[in-house]
Scaffold this active site. Sequence first.
Site, mmCIF file in Angstrom:
data_model
loop_
_atom_site.group_PDB
_atom_site.id
_atom_site.type_symbol
_atom_site.label_atom_id
_atom_site.label_comp_id
_atom_site.label_asym_id
_atom_site.label_seq_id
_atom_site.Cartn_x
_atom_site.Cartn_y
_atom_site.Cartn_z
ATOM 1 N N GLU A 247 -9.643 -2.492 -6.352
ATOM 2 C CA GLU A 247 -9.571 -2.567 -4.882
ATOM 3 C C GLU A 247 -9.745 -4.007 -4.415
ATOM 4 O O GLU A 247 -9.036 -4.478 -3.521
ATOM 5 C CB GLU A 247 -10.629 -1.666 -4.243
ATOM 6 C CG GLU A 247 -10.341 -0.159 -4.371
ATOM 7 C CD GLU A 247 -9.162 0.322 -3.528
ATOM 8 O OE1 GLU A 247 -8.752 -0.374 -2.574
ATOM 9 O OE2 GLU A 247 -8.642 1.412 -3.835
ATOM 10 N N GLU B 20 0.424 10.829 5.736
ATOM 11 C CA GLU B 20 0.251 9.393 5.531
ATOM 12 C C GLU B 20 1.574 8.692 5.188
ATOM 13 O O GLU B 20 1.862 7.604 5.675
ATOM 14 C CB GLU B 20 -0.762 9.188 4.398
ATOM 15 C CG GLU B 20 -1.327 7.791 4.321
ATOM 16 C CD GLU B 20 -2.538 7.759 3.399
ATOM 17 O OE1 GLU B 20 -3.489 8.518 3.655
ATOM 18 O OE2 GLU B 20 -2.519 6.992 2.436
ATOM 19 N N GLU C 264 -11.033 6.606 -2.351
ATOM 20 C CA GLU C 264 -11.026 6.993 -0.933
ATOM 21 C C GLU C 264 -12.186 6.360 -0.173
ATOM 22 O O GLU C 264 -12.043 5.943 0.978
ATOM 23 C CB GLU C 264 -11.096 8.521 -0.812
ATOM 24 C CG GLU C 264 -9.950 9.287 -1.462
ATOM 25 C CD GLU C 264 -8.601 9.111 -0.781
ATOM 26 O OE1 GLU C 264 -8.243 7.978 -0.425
ATOM 27 O OE2 GLU C 264 -7.892 10.130 -0.628
ATOM 28 N N ASP D 157 0.826 -1.211 0.000
ATOM 29 C CA ASP D 157 0.000 0.000 0.000
ATOM 30 C C ASP D 157 0.860 1.261 0.000
ATOM 31 O O ASP D 157 0.476 2.284 -0.560
ATOM 32 C CB ASP D 157 -0.981 -0.007 1.179
ATOM 33 C CG ASP D 157 -2.238 0.801 0.865
ATOM 34 O OD1 ASP D 157 -2.757 0.677 -0.256
ATOM 35 O OD2 ASP D 157 -2.686 1.577 1.727
HETATM 36 C C1 LIG Z 1 -5.269 0.446 -2.581
HETATM 37 C C2 LIG Z 1 -5.640 1.695 -1.852
HETATM 38 N N1 LIG Z 1 -6.813 2.287 -2.103
HETATM 39 C C3 LIG Z 1 -7.155 3.415 -1.443
HETATM 40 C C4 LIG Z 1 -6.320 3.993 -0.517
HETATM 41 C C5 LIG Z 1 -6.743 5.224 0.237
HETATM 42 N N2 LIG Z 1 -6.170 6.408 -0.297
HETATM 43 C C6 LIG Z 1 -5.025 6.930 0.164
HETATM 44 O O1 LIG Z 1 -4.372 6.482 1.063
HETATM 45 C C7 LIG Z 1 -5.093 3.341 -0.283
HETATM 46 N N3 LIG Z 1 -4.209 3.794 0.623
HETATM 47 N N4 LIG Z 1 -4.796 2.195 -0.948
#
Ligand SMILES: Cc1ncc(CNC=O)c(N)n1
Length: 220
Positions: A209, A88, A139, A51
Amino acid sequence: MSGDGGESGTTARWVEKHSPLYVQATRHPFICRIKDGSVNISAFRRWLAQDYLFVREFIPFIASLLLKASKESDVDVVLGGIAALNDEISWFRKEASKWGISLNVVPQMANLEYCRFLQSLALPDVNYSVAMTALWAIETVYHESFSFCLESGSKTPDELMEACRRWGNTDFGQYCCTLRKIADRCLETSSGDVVTQSEEIFIRVLNFENDFWNMSLSEL
Ligand SMILES: Cc1ncc(CNC=O)c(N)n1
C-alpha cells in the site's frame, strides 16, 4: 471500538506492533496532501487510473475468498464486498470520464507487483485465515486513509470528496470492522504457522500500500 474486542484481538496487536509501518501506509504524504488541499491533481489522476487496474485484480482475489468461506455469515460478508465492487467499477468509469482520464493505461511496477501478490493469495491452497487477514488489511488501509481526509478541519478539495467518501464513509468502516472480527476469529483457532504467515501477509500488504501511494505521487 470499545467493547467489540477491537483492542484485544490478534489484528489489533499487529497494528500496535507494526505501528510505524501502519502509520506510513495510512497517513501517507499522498493522503496528507489530499487532506490539506495541496495534492497535485495529476497525482490524483494517476492514482485513479492505476487503482482501477488494481480493483480489476481485486475481484478474483475476493471471489477466491467466497469459495473458501464456509461459515454462512462469512459468505454473506464477502458477497457484500463483491457487490460493492460492482458499484465501485461503475464509479471508476464515471469518475474517469468526468476527469477525461483513460483507464486503458499500462500498470506501473508497484501496481504490477501488488496485483501479482493478489494473484498468489487467490490460489486454492492459500489458507482462509491468511487470505482473510489480507482482505481485512487491504480494505482497512483505504478506510483509515480516506476517512482521515473527511475529518473536520480537513481542506480536502471538493472534487476529491467523492473518492474520499467512497472508502472513508462509516458503512465502509463497519465493513472493515466486520472483516477484522472474522480475521480475529479465524486466527484464534489457526495453527502457529498460519498465524505467523498471516502476520507476514499483513506486513506485506502495508508495504504494498505504501509503494502504491508512492507510485501515485511520483513524477513520471
Ligand atoms: C491499492 C488499493 N488498496 C485498497 C483498495 C480498497 N479496496 C477496494 O477498492 C483499493 N481500491 N486500492
